[in-house]
Motif scaffolding. Structure first.
Motif, PDB file in Angstrom:
ATOM      1  N   LEU A  99       0.810  -1.216   0.000  1.00  0.00           N
ATOM      2  CA  LEU A  99       0.000   0.000   0.000  1.00  0.00           C
ATOM      3  C   LEU A  99       0.845   1.269   0.000  1.00  0.00           C
ATOM      4  O   LEU A  99       0.450   2.283  -0.586  1.00  0.00           O
ATOM      5  CB  LEU A  99      -0.941  -0.004   1.201  1.00  0.00           C
ATOM      6  CG  LEU A  99      -2.092  -1.011   1.158  1.00  0.00           C
ATOM      7  CD1 LEU A  99      -2.917  -0.928   2.434  1.00  0.00           C
ATOM      8  CD2 LEU A  99      -2.970  -0.779  -0.060  1.00  0.00           C
ATOM      9  N   ALA A 100       2.003   1.235   0.645  1.00  0.00           N
ATOM     10  CA  ALA A 100       2.866   2.422   0.651  1.00  0.00           C
ATOM     11  C   ALA A 100       3.378   2.710  -0.758  1.00  0.00           C
ATOM     12  O   ALA A 100       3.391   3.869  -1.198  1.00  0.00           O
ATOM     13  CB  ALA A 100       4.032   2.217   1.619  1.00  0.00           C
ATOM     14  N   ASP A 101       3.782   1.668  -1.474  1.00  0.00           N
ATOM     15  CA  ASP A 101       4.251   1.867  -2.844  1.00  0.00           C
ATOM     16  C   ASP A 101       3.091   2.273  -3.748  1.00  0.00           C
ATOM     17  O   ASP A 101       3.256   3.098  -4.652  1.00  0.00           O
ATOM     18  CB  ASP A 101       4.906   0.586  -3.362  1.00  0.00           C
ATOM     19  CG  ASP A 101       5.691   0.798  -4.647  1.00  0.00           C
ATOM     20  OD1 ASP A 101       6.460   1.781  -4.714  1.00  0.00           O
ATOM     21  OD2 ASP A 101       5.524   0.002  -5.588  1.00  0.00           O
ATOM     22  N   ALA A 103       0.460   4.035  -2.873  1.00  0.00           N
ATOM     23  CA  ALA A 103       0.170   5.444  -2.627  1.00  0.00           C
ATOM     24  C   ALA A 103       1.236   6.344  -3.255  1.00  0.00           C
ATOM     25  O   ALA A 103       0.924   7.392  -3.831  1.00  0.00           O
ATOM     26  CB  ALA A 103       0.077   5.702  -1.128  1.00  0.00           C
ATOM     27  N   ALA A 104       2.499   5.918  -3.167  1.00  0.00           N
ATOM     28  CA  ALA A 104       3.585   6.723  -3.715  1.00  0.00           C
ATOM     29  C   ALA A 104       3.481   6.852  -5.237  1.00  0.00           C
ATOM     30  O   ALA A 104       3.913   7.859  -5.813  1.00  0.00           O
ATOM     31  CB  ALA A 104       4.925   6.112  -3.332  1.00  0.00           C
ATOM     32  N   LYS A 105       2.906   5.844  -5.885  1.00  0.00           N
ATOM     33  CA  LYS A 105       2.825   5.836  -7.348  1.00  0.00           C
ATOM     34  C   LYS A 105       1.480   6.347  -7.872  1.00  0.00           C
ATOM     35  O   LYS A 105       1.270   6.381  -9.081  1.00  0.00           O
ATOM     36  CB  LYS A 105       3.107   4.426  -7.870  1.00  0.00           C
ATOM     37  CG  LYS A 105       4.561   4.028  -7.670  1.00  0.00           C
ATOM     38  CD  LYS A 105       4.843   2.589  -8.058  1.00  0.00           C
ATOM     39  CE  LYS A 105       6.329   2.292  -7.915  1.00  0.00           C
ATOM     40  NZ  LYS A 105       6.659   0.870  -8.159  1.00  0.00           N
ATOM     41  N   THR A 106       0.591   6.725  -6.968  1.00  0.00           N
ATOM     42  CA  THR A 106      -0.673   7.329  -7.383  1.00  0.00           C
ATOM     43  C   THR A 106      -0.441   8.795  -7.709  1.00  0.00           C
ATOM     44  O   THR A 106       0.070   9.551  -6.888  1.00  0.00           O
ATOM     45  CB  THR A 106      -1.728   7.213  -6.267  1.00  0.00           C
ATOM     46  OG1 THR A 106      -1.963   5.841  -5.965  1.00  0.00           O
ATOM     47  CG2 THR A 106      -3.037   7.859  -6.691  1.00  0.00           C
ATOM     48  N   GLY A 107      -0.795   9.172  -8.939  1.00  0.00           N
ATOM     49  CA  GLY A 107      -0.564  10.546  -9.373  1.00  0.00           C
ATOM     50  C   GLY A 107      -1.778  11.132 -10.044  1.00  0.00           C
ATOM     51  O   GLY A 107      -2.852  10.513 -10.095  1.00  0.00           O
ATOM     52  N   PRO A 108      -1.640  12.326 -10.594  1.00  0.00           N
ATOM     53  CA  PRO A 108      -2.791  13.002 -11.215  1.00  0.00           C
ATOM     54  C   PRO A 108      -3.349  12.263 -12.426  1.00  0.00           C
ATOM     55  O   PRO A 108      -4.505  12.471 -12.790  1.00  0.00           O
ATOM     56  CB  PRO A 108      -2.235  14.374 -11.604  1.00  0.00           C
ATOM     57  CG  PRO A 108      -0.743  14.192 -11.646  1.00  0.00           C
ATOM     58  CD  PRO A 108      -0.422  13.163 -10.614  1.00  0.00           C
ATOM     59  N   ASP A 109      -2.535  11.406 -13.070  1.00  0.00           N
ATOM     60  CA  ASP A 109      -3.001  10.670 -14.241  1.00  0.00           C
ATOM     61  C   ASP A 109      -3.547   9.286 -13.885  1.00  0.00           C
ATOM     62  O   ASP A 109      -4.005   8.564 -14.767  1.00  0.00           O
ATOM     63  CB  ASP A 109      -1.860  10.508 -15.256  1.00  0.00           C
ATOM     64  CG  ASP A 109      -1.417  11.843 -15.837  1.00  0.00           C
ATOM     65  OD1 ASP A 109      -2.271  12.736 -15.980  1.00  0.00           O
ATOM     66  OD2 ASP A 109      -0.219  11.992 -16.136  1.00  0.00           O
TER      67      ASP A 109
END
Length: 360
Positions: A99-101, A103-109
């Motif tokens: 989940l940490a990774d 969240a870190a890879k969730t972006g505007p696109d």
């Protein structure tokens, strides 16, 4: 001016094309599937891969969008309707997306997350539901190997926004080739149904002929065959579970071959028996088993972490060591309805003997 007139004429012609969803066997199969799995709607399509791309289209995912997928997945899942897959690292125990990774890879696109239930296991799905709801993302379940698995009293593929299934030979419900989607969201179901048939039917906010779709229709004879197998699904599911239990019973005490128990609240469908290999050279060991007649995901089907697959090299953005180690050490032995007790006994004997000689 002539060009605009031509476009309007073409759109009108598309809108007047006949509605293919009136096919009786397909419609009956969709009704039966929804009832069998406790979903509001089912949409039949031409394959499991078509189910995934149709689900993404129904969720509004397209070119330039990003979709978060586990690095531990089959490569077919990465075919993402023109969107860009972003590979997510595995948890330390190798059982779900980190989940940490994520969240870190969730972006505007980022528009969606795809959860993949490999070997019929749904580890981490409830955490993904909580995350995607908070992040405002769609959650798509690739449940092609998870027909009949339940978690928390719900069927795999009915927990996220939309679930994707395969009807290919070897699945517990099959018809040679085909697939289907399950959802409780009428708008998603309508968009999926429109997309699978060149958008000849309407969906909320998108009249018939207003978009370009594809031909992902399921043929009537295949739908009839799928209905026949669906009627016998309880017996077929029970057989798979007995087969998996028998192989586990015969192998689980083998040194270097550690069973992967189901998560709390989960009842797997028995699609595969699962172990974690602690033997040296686990990929080579799995390949050895495959040569000796024990089919498995790594040795037979050459499963690898998605970011290391040659076809996905353009999407790789860095090392994902836990995902790579998870795939390399996984021993997943699948079953078919044709596997006899003798077949399972022989596979168990081969695994035990080879593990003993491999260690020495």
């Amino acid at each position: 001016m002539r060009e605009n007139t031509g476009h309007r004429a073409m759109a009108g012609a598309i809108a007047r094309m006949p509605d293919p969803t009136g096919y009786r066997e397909v419609a009956a199969l969709e009704t039966d599937l929804a009832a069998a799995f406790g979903a509001r709607r089912a949409v039949a399509v031409s394959s499991g891969t078509a189910a995934i791309t149709t689900a993404l289209a129904a969720c509004g995912v397209g070119a330039d969008d990003e979709v978060l997928v586990p690095a531990v997945t089959v490569v077919m899942t990465v075919v993402a309707a023109g969107a860009r897959p972003v590979f997510v690292e595995t948890t330390a125990d190798g059982r779900s997306m980190d989940l940490a990774d994520l969240a870190a890879k969730t972006g505007p696109d980022t528009k969606a997350v795809v959860a993949v239930h490999l070997a019929g296991r749904t580890d981490g799905i409830h955490d993904l539901v909580a995350y995607t709801r908070t992040a405002g993302l769609r959650l798509i379940e690739d449940a092609c190997q998870a027909q009949g698995t339940t978690t928390g009293g719900r069927h795999a593929g009915t927990i996220g926004d939309i679930g994707c299934f395969s009807l290919k030979d070897g699945k517990i419900i099959s018809c040679g080739e085909g697939g289907y989607l399950l959802t409780d969201d009428d708008a998603l179901a309508d968009r999926a149904a429109a997309h699978r048939t060149h958008w000849q039917t309407s969906a909320p906010g998108t009249p018939a002929g207003s978009r370009l779709g594809v031909n992902h229709r399921l043929a009537e004879p295949l739908a009839a065959l799928a209905r026949h197998h669906l009627a016998h699904f309880p017996e077929a599911l029970a057989l798979r579970r007995r087969q998996a239990a028998a192989l586990h019973h015969a192998v689980d005490d083998t040194p270097g071959v550690v069973p992967l128990a189901a998560a709390g609240g989960e009842t797997p469908n028995g699609y595969s028996a699962l172990w974690r290999l602690t033997l040296p050279g686990p990929r080579e060991f799995s390949a050895r088993l495959a040569r000796l007649g024990v089919p498995n995901s790594t040795g037979t089907h050459h499963l690898t972490a998605a970011h290391l697959h040659p076809a996905c090299s353009g999407y790789a953005t860095g090392d994902l060591p836990r995902a790579q180690a998870t795939v390399d050490t996984l021993l997943a032995v699948p079953f078919t309805a044709h596997d006899s007790e003798r077949d399972i006994e022989q596979r168990a004997l081969t695994i035990r003997q080879e593990a003993a000689s491999w260690s020495s």
